[in-house]
Design a protein around this motif. Structure first.
Motif, PDB file in Angstrom:
ATOM      1  N   ALA A 136       0.838  -1.205   0.000  1.00 16.86           N
ATOM      2  CA  ALA A 136       0.000   0.000   0.000  1.00 16.86           C
ATOM      3  C   ALA A 136       0.871   1.252   0.000  1.00 16.86           C
ATOM      4  CB  ALA A 136      -0.925  -0.014   1.213  1.00 16.86           C
ATOM      5  N   ASP A 137       1.972   1.221   0.752  1.00 19.40           N
ATOM      6  CA  ASP A 137       2.886   2.364   0.781  1.00 19.40           C
ATOM      7  C   ASP A 137       3.552   2.559  -0.573  1.00 19.40           C
ATOM      8  OD1 ASP A 137       3.994   4.536   2.188  1.00 19.40           O
ATOM      9  OD2 ASP A 137       5.851   3.416   2.533  1.00 19.40           O
ATOM     10  N   VAL A 138       3.963   1.471  -1.199  1.00 18.71           N
ATOM     11  CA  VAL A 138       4.572   1.553  -2.533  1.00 18.71           C
ATOM     12  C   VAL A 138       3.567   2.135  -3.526  1.00 18.71           C
ATOM     13  CG1 VAL A 138       5.402   0.162  -4.485  1.00 18.71           C
ATOM     14  CG2 VAL A 138       6.290  -0.255  -2.190  1.00 18.71           C
ATOM     15  N   CYS A 169       3.160   5.832  -2.969  1.00 16.50           N
ATOM     16  CA  CYS A 169       4.345   6.571  -3.443  1.00 16.50           C
ATOM     17  C   CYS A 169       4.343   6.710  -4.965  1.00 16.50           C
ATOM     18  CB  CYS A 169       5.629   5.869  -3.010  1.00 16.50           C
ATOM     19  SG  CYS A 169       6.028   6.017  -1.281  1.00 16.50           S
ATOM     20  N   VAL A 170       4.095   5.607  -5.644  1.00 12.77           N
ATOM     21  CA  VAL A 170       4.085   5.637  -7.114  1.00 12.77           C
ATOM     22  C   VAL A 170       2.986   6.576  -7.594  1.00 12.77           C
ATOM     23  CG1 VAL A 170       3.642   4.258  -9.184  1.00 12.77           C
ATOM     24  CG2 VAL A 170       5.125   3.362  -7.388  1.00 12.77           C
ATOM     25  N   TRP A 171       1.805   6.467  -6.991  1.00 15.56           N
ATOM     26  CA  TRP A 171       0.682   7.315  -7.394  1.00 15.56           C
ATOM     27  C   TRP A 171       1.003   8.784  -7.162  1.00 15.56           C
ATOM     28  CZ3 TRP A 171      -3.286   5.979 -10.280  1.00 15.56           C
ATOM     29  CH2 TRP A 171      -4.350   6.864 -10.413  1.00 15.56           C
ATOM     30  N   GLU A 172       1.607   9.105  -6.025  1.00 15.40           N
ATOM     31  CA  GLU A 172       1.966  10.496  -5.718  1.00 15.40           C
ATOM     32  C   GLU A 172       3.002  11.010  -6.705  1.00 15.40           C
ATOM     33  OE1 GLU A 172       1.946  14.170  -3.650  1.00 15.40           O
ATOM     34  OE2 GLU A 172       0.537  12.503  -3.643  1.00 15.40           O
ATOM     35  N   MET A 173       3.962  10.165  -7.082  1.00 16.31           N
ATOM     36  CA  MET A 173       4.958  10.591  -8.073  1.00 16.31           C
ATOM     37  C   MET A 173       4.288  10.874  -9.413  1.00 16.31           C
ATOM     38  SD  MET A 173       8.174   8.142  -7.040  1.00 16.31           S
ATOM     39  CE  MET A 173       8.907   8.257  -8.636  1.00 16.31           C
ATOM     40  N   MET A 174       3.351  10.022  -9.809  1.00 21.35           N
ATOM     41  CA  MET A 174       2.632  10.251 -11.062  1.00 21.35           C
ATOM     42  C   MET A 174       1.821  11.544 -10.978  1.00 21.35           C
ATOM     43  SD  MET A 174       1.520   6.259 -11.811  1.00 21.35           S
ATOM     44  CE  MET A 174      -0.064   6.709 -12.404  1.00 21.35           C
ATOM     45  N   ARG A 175       1.193  11.781  -9.836  1.00 21.18           N
ATOM     46  CA  ARG A 175       0.410  12.996  -9.620  1.00 21.18           C
ATOM     47  C   ARG A 175       1.309  14.236  -9.718  1.00 21.18           C
ATOM     48  NH1 ARG A 175      -1.870  12.669  -4.102  1.00 21.18           N
ATOM     49  NH2 ARG A 175      -3.561  11.474  -5.032  1.00 21.18           N
ATOM     50  N   ARG A 218      11.275   7.888  -0.709  1.00 21.75           N
ATOM     51  CA  ARG A 218      10.312   7.115   0.084  1.00 21.75           C
ATOM     52  C   ARG A 218      10.013   5.785  -0.599  1.00 21.75           C
ATOM     53  NH1 ARG A 218       4.086   8.660   0.804  1.00 21.75           N
ATOM     54  NH2 ARG A 218       3.476   6.841   1.993  1.00 21.75           N
ATOM     55  N   LEU A 219       9.863   5.818  -1.919  1.00 24.57           N
ATOM     56  CA  LEU A 219       9.595   4.598  -2.679  1.00 24.57           C
ATOM     57  C   LEU A 219      10.754   3.611  -2.538  1.00 24.57           C
ATOM     58  CD1 LEU A 219       7.802   3.033  -4.687  1.00 24.57           C
ATOM     59  CD2 LEU A 219       8.980   4.262  -6.519  1.00 24.57           C
ATOM     60  N   HIS A 220      11.973   4.118  -2.671  1.00 25.33           N
ATOM     61  CA  HIS A 220      13.141   3.236  -2.538  1.00 25.33           C
ATOM     62  C   HIS A 220      13.217   2.653  -1.119  1.00 25.33           C
ATOM     63  CE1 HIS A 220      14.877   3.740  -6.488  1.00 25.33           C
ATOM     64  NE2 HIS A 220      14.657   5.045  -6.398  1.00 25.33           N
ATOM     65  N   ARG A 221      12.872   3.452  -0.106  1.00 23.57           N
ATOM     66  CA  ARG A 221      12.859   2.931   1.270  1.00 23.57           C
ATOM     67  C   ARG A 221      11.795   1.853   1.425  1.00 23.57           C
ATOM     68  NH1 ARG A 221      13.478   8.406   2.499  1.00 23.57           N
ATOM     69  NH2 ARG A 221      11.297   8.579   3.138  1.00 23.57           N
TER      70      ARG A 221
END
Length: 193
Positions: A51-53, A56-62, A155-158
C-alpha cells in the motif's frame, strides 16, 4: 471492546483515501493490481508495504502531471510575453484585440499556431522560445515539485528496501528454525545409561 480487523481490510484499497476527486479509482486499482502481481505480498505486513509503494508511485505520477500542468498553464502568458518581445506591444485597440485573439487561438486553431510560428521565424525563432518562457516563468514552482518528486522517490526506494529487508529477515528466521537441531528422539534417550 477492541474491534477485530480482518486482513481483507488491508487489501488493495488501503490507500484509496489518498485519491483526489479528479483521479480515477479504477486507474489506482489497476496500479495496485500490477504492483501486487509484481511484489506478490504474502501477509498483512507485506500488504501494508505494498500500500505504501502504491501510494508513493501514485503520488509521483500525480506530481509529474502537476508539473506538466504548471508548464501548460504558463503557455498563455508566455505567448503574450514572447510576441511582445518580438513584435513589440500592440499600439492600437484593434491590434490589441487581434494579438489577444492570436494568443488565445494558438491553443486550438492550427492557422493561429502557423501564424505565430511564421512571426517567430522572421526572427529565427520557433515555438521552443514559448516553451522556454513558460518553464522559466514557473521555475520556483517546478523546483518545489522536483524536490517533492525526489522525496517521493526516496520514500519509494525505502519502501522497496523495507519489503526486501522484511523478506530477508523472515527467511533467516525460517532457516534458523529449520536448521536448529531437533530434540533427541525419545527412543534415543531410552538407550542412554
Amino acid at each position: 471492546m477492541v474491534p477485530r480487523y480482518h486482513s481483507k481490510q488491508f487489501g488493495p484499497s488501503i490507500s484509496e483515501g489518498s485519491l483526489l476527486i479528479t483521479e480515477s479509482k479504477e486507474a489506482f486499482a489497476c496500479l495496485q493490481r500490477e504492483l501486487a502481481r509484481e511484489i506478490q505480498p504474502k501477509n498483512i505486513v507485506e500488504k501494508i508495504f505494498l500500500a505504501d509503494v502504491a501510494a508513493c508511485v501514485w503520488e509521483m505520477m500525480r506530481l509529474r502531471r502537476c508539473r506538466d500542468h504548471v508548464i501548460n498553464l504558463a503557455f498563455g502568458p508566455a505567448i503574450a510575453e514572447i510576441l511582445d518581445r518580438v513584435l513589440g506591444p500592440p499600439e492600437t485597440a484593434a491590434e490589441c484585440e487581434a494579438r489577444t485573439a492570436l494568443e488565445r487561438d494558438w491553443f486550438t486553431k492550427p492557422e493561429a499556431r502557423q501564424e505565430v510560428a511564421k512571426r517567430l521565424a522572421a526572427f529565427q525563432l520557433d515555438e521552443g522560445v514559448i516553451e522556454a518562457a513558460a518553464i522559466s516563468s514557473q521555475a520556483d514552482q517546478l523546483e518545489r515539485l522536483d524536490r517533492m518528486m525526489s522525496a517521493q522517490q526516496a520514500r519509494l526506494h525505502r519502501a522497496f528496501g523495507a519489503i526486501s529487508s522484511y523478506r530477508e529477515a523472515f527467511a533467516a528466521q525460517v532457516r534458523a528454525a529449520v536448521e536448529q537441531p531437533a530434540l533427541a528422539p525419545l527412543d534415543a534417550r531410552q538407550h542412554v545409561g
